[in-house]
Enzyme design. Structure first.
Site, mmCIF file in Angstrom:
data_model
loop_
_atom_site.group_PDB
_atom_site.id
_atom_site.type_symbol
_atom_site.label_atom_id
_atom_site.label_comp_id
_atom_site.label_asym_id
_atom_site.label_seq_id
_atom_site.Cartn_x
_atom_site.Cartn_y
_atom_site.Cartn_z
ATOM 1 C CD GLN A 184 -3.629 -4.459 6.324
ATOM 2 O OE1 GLN A 184 -3.664 -3.397 5.715
ATOM 3 N NE2 GLN A 184 -4.121 -5.575 5.824
ATOM 4 C CG ASP A 216 -9.679 0.180 5.007
ATOM 5 O OD1 ASP A 216 -9.453 -0.302 3.882
ATOM 6 O OD2 ASP A 216 -8.934 0.028 5.983
ATOM 7 C CE LYS A 243 -3.900 -2.326 2.163
ATOM 8 N NZ LYS A 243 -4.678 -2.682 3.335
#
Ligand code: GUN
Length: 294
Positions: free
Chosen positions: A97, A120, A53
């Site tokens: 994460q 997200d 990422k």
């Protein structure tokens, strides 16, 4: 029939090039899109996702900042990092994460993210807006699935899509997005999961199958009809002594026999995976744009 391979990597590269151009335009106005990433613990898969990422951010011309905490970090320590990202004007997107080493903390941590920076799309505010069809950040993996289909010329409009999997990250948002009015939706959607009886009865009726169950060989050749399009979201490590690492990645689809029967299929790796990160860049750019006043 030999299936067309839907090259998620190539589609992702194309979209990332477009995002890079838009990022450069925003930078020319004095705003550099920034992503704050928090990694707790040292799960090897999470570590490699987070590195990928950050690399993608740098390549797109974005700013990224990573904070790592040990697996023993307390909820208060994790929330402090989230709050610092929320307050930081250089950060437009906040990503924690998952999974966290302590799964019980996850909901509170997700809810601590400022919805305006929730790239997200996991915050209940984002989920609620998605459900209502209001502008929001769409979760990256299901959004990536829809863009693979669109850019490969497989319209969801009027199609019967069978989604196998009901996770909060993939299955459930995907079902919702597919059912909405709009160019990425307008599908008739069936959701199946581990408790579905006679899964093949449903998958055999599908124009498009999305496998997101997290289990190898969930979809086998006897479960697909010729002409179907198969999107494999699974990423499973299976032991393989022939490889240096001792494992290899497979999806949820029994790839070779299914590919021999259907019209199109995504490979693993190189299918949905690269699109997830691309949609994260997309959301981070969008957040920076909004914060810069459109
Ligand atoms: N773990 C697996 N997929 C994801 C994702 O899309 N976002 C985050 N934050 N964690 C994940």
């Amino acid at each position: 029939m030999t299936a067309k391979i839907l090259d998620g990597k190539a589609i992702a590269e194309q979209m990332r090039a477009e995002i890079k151009v838009e990022t450069a335009k925003l930078k020319a106005r004095g705003v550099t899109p920034g992503l704050g990433v928090l990694l707790v613990g040292d799960n090897p898969a999470s570590r490699s996702y987070v590195s990928a990422k950050e690399k993608a951010c740098t390549e797109a011309g974005m700013y990224s900042e990573e904070i790592r905490l040990p697996a023993t970090a307390t909820k208060a320590q994790i929330l402090e990092v989230v709050h610092s990202f929320n307050k930081n004007p250089k950060i437009h997107g906040v990503l924690v994460q998952l999974p966290l080493p302590d799964a019980k903390m996850e909901q509170a941590v997700i809810e601590a993210i400022d919805p305006a920076k929730d790239v997200d799309g996991f915050h209940p505010v984002s989920v609620g807006k998605m459900m209502l069809g209001l502008p929001t950040y769409l979760p990256c993996t299901p959004h990536g699935v829809l863009h693979i289909l669109k850019r490969s010329g497989y319209a969801t409009d009027g199609a019967h899509v069978v989604v196998v999997g009901r996770s909060n990250i993939v299955g459930r948002p995907l079902v919702n997005m597919l059912s909405q009015k709009g160019e990425l939706g307008n599908a008739t959607v069936t959701m199946c999961h581990t408790r579905t009886k006679d899964l093949a009865k449903y998958t055999l009726q599908a124009d498009i199958i999305v496998a997101a169950a997290g289990r190898p060989k969930t979809i086998t050749a006897d479960m697909v009809r010729p002409g179907a399009v198969v999107i494999d979201v699974g990423v499973n490590r299976v032991a393989d002594p022939a490889t240096r690492s001792g494992y290899r990645l497979v999806g949820d689809v029994d790839y070779a026999p299914v590919a021999a029967k259907v019209a199109a299929i995504t490979p693993v790796p190189g299918g949905v995976g690269p699109m997830t990160i691309t949609m994260l860049l997309f959301n981070t750019l969008e957040s920076a744009r909004r914060m810069a006043g459109g």
